[in-house]
Design an enzyme around this catalytic site. Structure first.
Site, mmCIF file in Angstrom:
data_model
loop_
_atom_site.group_PDB
_atom_site.id
_atom_site.type_symbol
_atom_site.label_atom_id
_atom_site.label_comp_id
_atom_site.label_asym_id
_atom_site.label_seq_id
_atom_site.Cartn_x
_atom_site.Cartn_y
_atom_site.Cartn_z
ATOM 1 N N SER A 160 -11.175 -48.528 -20.867
ATOM 2 C CA SER A 160 -9.942 -49.201 -21.263
ATOM 3 C C SER A 160 -10.316 -50.602 -20.456
ATOM 4 O O SER A 160 -11.254 -50.384 -19.993
ATOM 5 C CB SER A 160 -8.911 -48.415 -19.983
ATOM 6 O OG SER A 160 -7.638 -48.470 -19.879
ATOM 7 N N TYR A 184 -6.540 -44.563 -12.014
ATOM 8 C CA TYR A 184 -6.899 -44.325 -13.126
ATOM 9 C C TYR A 184 -7.998 -46.117 -14.030
ATOM 10 O O TYR A 184 -9.078 -45.590 -14.716
ATOM 11 C CB TYR A 184 -5.776 -44.995 -14.093
ATOM 12 C CG TYR A 184 -5.404 -44.925 -15.741
ATOM 13 C CD1 TYR A 184 -6.008 -44.006 -16.865
ATOM 14 C CD2 TYR A 184 -5.614 -46.166 -16.531
ATOM 15 C CE1 TYR A 184 -6.422 -44.250 -18.072
ATOM 16 C CE2 TYR A 184 -6.065 -46.412 -18.117
ATOM 17 C CZ TYR A 184 -6.396 -45.059 -18.462
ATOM 18 O OH TYR A 184 -6.437 -45.643 -20.164
HETATM 19 P P1 NAP Z 1 -2.303 -39.437 -25.879
HETATM 20 O O1 NAP Z 1 -1.896 -39.052 -26.480
HETATM 21 O O2 NAP Z 1 -1.287 -38.954 -23.750
HETATM 22 O O3 NAP Z 1 -3.406 -37.699 -25.443
HETATM 23 C C1 NAP Z 1 -4.908 -37.598 -24.253
HETATM 24 C C2 NAP Z 1 -5.410 -36.193 -24.643
HETATM 25 O O4 NAP Z 1 -5.792 -35.768 -23.327
HETATM 26 C C3 NAP Z 1 -4.609 -35.127 -25.098
HETATM 27 O O5 NAP Z 1 -5.121 -34.841 -26.204
HETATM 28 C C4 NAP Z 1 -4.641 -33.948 -24.228
HETATM 29 O O6 NAP Z 1 -4.852 -32.769 -24.399
HETATM 30 C C5 NAP Z 1 -6.183 -34.440 -23.777
HETATM 31 N N1 NAP Z 1 -6.268 -34.336 -22.302
HETATM 32 C C6 NAP Z 1 -5.130 -34.582 -20.832
HETATM 33 N N2 NAP Z 1 -5.935 -34.027 -20.268
HETATM 34 C C7 NAP Z 1 -6.876 -33.043 -20.188
HETATM 35 C C8 NAP Z 1 -7.939 -32.047 -19.822
HETATM 36 N N3 NAP Z 1 -7.838 -32.311 -18.592
HETATM 37 N N4 NAP Z 1 -9.058 -31.699 -20.793
HETATM 38 C C9 NAP Z 1 -9.196 -32.007 -22.425
HETATM 39 N N5 NAP Z 1 -8.246 -32.684 -22.394
HETATM 40 C C10 NAP Z 1 -7.373 -33.349 -22.257
HETATM 41 O O7 NAP Z 1 -3.356 -40.636 -24.589
HETATM 42 P P2 NAP Z 1 -4.467 -41.339 -25.464
HETATM 43 O O8 NAP Z 1 -3.363 -42.602 -25.910
HETATM 44 O O9 NAP Z 1 -4.519 -40.982 -26.960
HETATM 45 O O10 NAP Z 1 -5.486 -41.449 -24.952
HETATM 46 C C11 NAP Z 1 -6.648 -40.975 -25.175
HETATM 47 C C12 NAP Z 1 -7.902 -41.932 -24.392
HETATM 48 O O11 NAP Z 1 -7.757 -43.314 -24.439
HETATM 49 C C13 NAP Z 1 -7.938 -41.543 -23.066
HETATM 50 O O12 NAP Z 1 -8.467 -41.723 -22.317
HETATM 51 C C14 NAP Z 1 -6.831 -42.867 -22.679
HETATM 52 O O13 NAP Z 1 -7.433 -42.864 -20.933
HETATM 53 C C15 NAP Z 1 -7.052 -43.835 -23.275
HETATM 54 N N6 NAP Z 1 -6.574 -45.160 -23.325
HETATM 55 C C16 NAP Z 1 -5.360 -45.101 -24.158
HETATM 56 C C17 NAP Z 1 -4.071 -46.264 -23.616
HETATM 57 C C18 NAP Z 1 -3.330 -46.330 -24.806
HETATM 58 O O14 NAP Z 1 -2.918 -47.575 -24.527
HETATM 59 N N7 NAP Z 1 -3.125 -45.423 -25.291
HETATM 60 C C19 NAP Z 1 -5.507 -47.626 -23.388
HETATM 61 C C20 NAP Z 1 -6.131 -47.273 -22.886
HETATM 62 C C21 NAP Z 1 -7.658 -46.808 -23.010
HETATM 63 P P3 NAP Z 1 -3.172 -31.983 -24.903
HETATM 64 O O15 NAP Z 1 -2.545 -32.766 -25.367
HETATM 65 O O16 NAP Z 1 -4.111 -30.785 -25.288
HETATM 66 O O17 NAP Z 1 -3.235 -31.380 -22.725
#
Ligand code: NAP
Length: 235
Positions: free
Chosen positions: A130, A143
């Site tokens: 991130s 985080y």
């Molecule tokens: P999201 O839609 O909330 O998805 C999070 C994912 O992580 C879900 O598939 C969830 O699985 C999974 N997860 C949570 N706890 C877990 C565990 N213990 N073991 C395995 N899987 C787990 O979020 P997103 O925005 O797509 O984020 C994806 C990645 O991008 C993350 O690493 C996040 O930090 C990073 N990121 C996001 C942003 C942003 O602005 N959105 C920015 C920078 C980085 P379930 O749904 O099956 O529970």
């Protein structure tokens, strides 16, 4: 033979876009999920992949996933959780959980899935960090620390396994519209958007495109790098 890819957190916003993109590029994709089984199974059916229950904090789940997926060519460590709050007010167990999922979980998956890559002398690992791992965010201290750890992990592992023909890179997204940001009000979102030089929020496909590039032959001489996908928010 299609390349095989495992995407942790493939059931989430960014993870699903990565799964779709890798499948479109010809990979057989294993869609990792933690709690969203129905979503993961629907996506797996859509893209001709397979859903895999994989809590990245569970050694038993990682072992079972390794048995099911076998030796994958590509591992995308995308699973992540976030929590907003002042550093001294978040309970210690929630802070520990953030580190265990975002950093230790990615390291544990990599430790298991890199072994067959080393044996075959090929493979790609992409870690999803991130921008807050690069510059730090107030009210997201735990985080930010976990995501900074992923950057250090990427660089160190890249050096260690490069002689085995394995590339390890990192994508560092900015503000991407997914469930993770659903708690922001319309007013907050407008303030955030004003801070993005390109003037628009990122979409999951932008991150997926970066992952697709890093695992492609066009990136064959790239390892240990942090590719920022943030509309210019952090330069
Ligand atoms: P999201 O839609 O909330 O998805 C999070 C994912 O992580 C879900 O598939 C969830 O699985 C999974 N997860 C949570 N706890 C877990 C565990 N213990 N073991 C395995 N899987 C787990 O979020 P997103 O925005 O797509 O984020 C994806 C990645 O991008 C993350 O690493 C996040 O930090 C990073 N990121 C996001 C942003 C942003 O602005 N959105 C920015 C920078 C980085 P379930 O749904 O099956 O529970």
């Amino acid at each position: 033979m299609p390349r095989t890819a495992l995407v942790t957190g493939g059931s989430g916003g960014i993870g699903a876009a990565i799964c779709r993109r890798l499948a479109a590029d010809g990979c057989l994709v294993y869609v990792g999920y933690f709690s969203s089984q129905a979503k993961a199974e629907a996506l797996a059916t859509e893209i001709g992949g397979k859903a895999v229950k994989l809590d990245v904090t569970s050694p038993a789940d990682i072992e079972k996933a390794a048995e099911l997926c076998g030796a994958v060519d590509i591992l995308v460590n995308n699973a992540g959780v976030s929590e907003i709050g002042l550093f001294d007010s978040l309970p210690a167990d929630r802070c520990r959980r953030i580190t265990e999922v975002n950093l230790v979980g990615a390291m544990s998956c990599a430790r298991t899935f890199v072994k067959p890559m080393i044996a075959r002398k090929s493979g790609c690992i992409v870690n999803i960090s991130s921008m807050w791992g690069q510059v730090g965010a107030s009210c997201e201290v735990d985080y930010s620390a976990s995501k900074a750890g992923l950057i250090g992990f990427t660089k160190a592992l890249a050096k260690e396994v490069a002689p085995s023909g394995i590339r390890v890179n990192c994508v560092s997204p900015g503000f991407i519209m997914t469930e993770m940001n659903s708690h922001f009000s319309a007013d907050d979102l407008e303030l955030i958007r004003e801070d993005i030089p390109l003037g628009i929020f990122g979409e999951p496909r932008h991150v997926a495109d970066a992952v697709a590039f890093l695992i492609s032959p066009q990136a064959e001489y790239i390892t240990g790098q942090i590719l920022a996908v943030n509309g210019g928010m952090v330069i």
